[in-house]
Design an enzyme around this catalytic site. Structure first.
Site, PDB file in Angstrom:
ATOM      1  CB  SER A 203      -0.847   0.003   1.269  1.00 42.11           C
ATOM      2  OG  SER A 203      -1.671   1.051   1.332  1.00 42.11           O
ATOM      3  CB  CYS A 329     -13.168   1.965  23.647  1.00 43.64           C
ATOM      4  SG  CYS A 329     -13.687   1.768  25.283  1.00 43.64           S
TER       5      CYS A 329
HETATM    6  N1  PLP Z   1      -2.845  -4.983   5.647  1.00 45.47           N
HETATM    7  C1  PLP Z   1      -2.289  -4.502   6.905  1.00 45.47           C
HETATM    8  C2  PLP Z   1      -1.298  -5.038   7.415  1.00 45.47           C
HETATM    9  C3  PLP Z   1      -2.583  -3.004   7.176  1.00 45.47           C
HETATM   10  O1  PLP Z   1      -1.726  -2.584   8.281  1.00 45.47           O
HETATM   11  C4  PLP Z   1      -3.418  -2.357   6.591  1.00 45.47           C
HETATM   12  C5  PLP Z   1      -3.640  -0.830   6.941  1.00 45.47           C
HETATM   13  O2  PLP Z   1      -3.265  -0.579   8.145  1.00 45.47           O
HETATM   14  C6  PLP Z   1      -4.147  -2.844   5.532  1.00 45.47           C
HETATM   15  C7  PLP Z   1      -3.827  -4.245   5.071  1.00 45.47           C
HETATM   16  C8  PLP Z   1      -4.818  -2.134   4.546  1.00 45.47           C
HETATM   17  O3  PLP Z   1      -4.344  -1.178   3.639  1.00 45.47           O
HETATM   18  P1  PLP Z   1      -5.169   0.209   2.969  1.00 45.47           P
HETATM   19  O4  PLP Z   1      -4.993   1.070   4.140  1.00 45.47           O
HETATM   20  O5  PLP Z   1      -4.234   0.747   1.868  1.00 45.47           O
HETATM   21  O6  PLP Z   1      -6.433  -0.328   2.466  1.00 45.47           O
END
Ligand code: PLP
Length: 390
Positions: A203, A329
């Site tokens: 990402s 929470c």
């Molecule tokens: N997978 C992990 C391990 C993440 O930490 C995150 C986001 O925090 C995601 C997937 C999702 O990515 P995006 O925010 O680009 O949708």
């Protein structure tokens, strides 16, 4: 110390780097061509920019640019990997998907949706450090297994998984291996060929590119069934006009990370060490969660007895510090996060969790400021707590 603003939630997102913004800016202004409009120069330039970004991302992963597919987010890449593989003809009707109990919800909720469609989903346990149980993995793989998905590094506790070992087990048994590397990409070396990874999600916004752009590495020869169909962009894997500015940004951010990873990781790791040593030595009844060494450079996750994570982050916010908690929470339920439960923490311990994630823009002064404020806040909260015993 004078009041300052300290952003210590880099696992949630990171600021867009100036160099990255500069690189993407033309594509938000004059270079607005559609990459599919190949008959004129403006469109060709947009297409070339997307292809350069593809090369830049591929380079960091040791992949071929043809194996990189741009997506709308890390979440979308995870969805495509799981749904696309399980639904593809290549897995020949096999129904088992194996993942872990500590995945991000992008994986867990997608696995749940697949289970509702009739797929057989197995969730592997992890040890107290958050490392996946390898024996459980070996036992879970059967004739009906299509795919194993294990995250490269955890977003809450930072633990890095033994990817090569997992990939080898999968391949010995003829099973595909996907890893969610959203937290790991750009922060630790990940060579998909050396590690034997078949699919990898990443990402942009975790590496100083904007939010809302990601990519999926798909080993050449694999044909996951698209989840978004339409105009056939990204070789039909992900239709929709490309988000050229963000893709350019992701490419540039990946290039920068690739170039500077070793130096930056060493710097960030030294900051985290200072933070961990300071906190653990100055604050009684505090403990580090996650693996002591095998963890992301920027991740420091703690538990403190007799306090609530929410109170901690609200008080830190008043002092100008951005932090996170896996306490109840904030997870919108009565239970602390699934990750803290899976590493075997008691409810009352997990309630006092705090995650501080540092990155290149942080300084030693930031770290010392966090320690100073945290010490005071904990002292104050604990004095008010009916369960605190010195
Ligand atoms: N997978 C992990 C391990 C993440 O930490 C995150 C986001 O925090 C995601 C997937 C999702 O990515 P995006 O925010 O680009 O949708």
């Amino acid at each position: 110390m004078e009041k300052r603003f300290v952003y210590a939630d880099n696992a949630a997102t990171t600021p867009v780097a100036a160099e990255v913004l500069n690189k993407m800016m033309p594509y938000l202004t004059g270079e607005y061509g559609n990459p599919s409009a190949g008959f004129y120069t403006l469109g060709q330039r947009a297409k070339a920019a997307v292809e350069e970004a593809r090369k830049q991302v591929a380079e960091v992963l040791g992949a071929d640019p043809k194996e990189i597919f741009f997506m709308g987010s890390g979440t979308e890449a995870d969805n495509f990997a799981l749904r696309g593989v399980m639904h593809s003809k290549q897995v020949k009707g096999k129904k088992r998907l194996i993942t872990t109990k500590i995945e991000h919800h992008a994986i867990l909720h997608t696995a749940e949706a697949l289970a509702n469609e009739g797929y057989d989903v197995v969730y592997l346990p992890v040890d107290n450090y958050g490392v996946v149980d390898i024996e459980a993995l070996k036992n879970a793989i059967n004739e009906d297994t299509a795919l194993v998905s294990v995250m490269a590094a955890n977003n809450e506790i930072g633990t890095i998984q033994p990817l090569k070992e997992i990939a080898d087990i999968c391949h010995d048994r003829g099973v595909l291996f996907h890893t969610d590397a959203v937290q790991a990409f750009g922060h630790i070396p990940l060579n998909v060929k050396e590690l034997g990874i078949d699919l990898l999600s990443l990402s942009g916004h975790k590496i100083n590119a904007p939010k809302g752009v990601g990519a999926l590495y798909i080993r050449s020869g694999l044909m996951p069934l698209p989840i978004i169909t339409g105009g056939g962009q990204e070789k039909g894997r992900r239709s929709g006009t490309e988000n050229v500015p963000s893709i350019v940004a992701l490419g540039e951010a990946a290039r920068i990370k690739g170039e500077r990873m070793e130096r930056e990781a060493a710097y960030v790791r030294s900051l985290s060490k200072r933070l961990q040593e300071g906190v653990l030595s100055k604050i009684p009844q505090s403990a580090l969660t996650g693996h002591p060494e095998n963890r992301l450079p920027g991740n420091s996750s703690f538990v403190f007895s007799a306090v609530e994570g929410e109170s901690l982050i609200m008080n830190l916010n008043i002092e100008g510090i951005c932090a996170a908690t896996g306490s109840a929470c904030s997870t919108a339920s009565l239970d602390p996060s699934h990750v803290l439960m899976s590493i075997g923490l008691a409810h009352e311990v997990a309630h006092g969790s705090l995650r501080l994630t540092l990155d290149v823009q942080n300084t030693e002064e930031d770290v010392d400021y966090i320690i100073e404020k945290l010490e005071k806040i904990l002292d104050r909260l604990r004095k008010m707590s009916p369960v605190w015993e010195e």
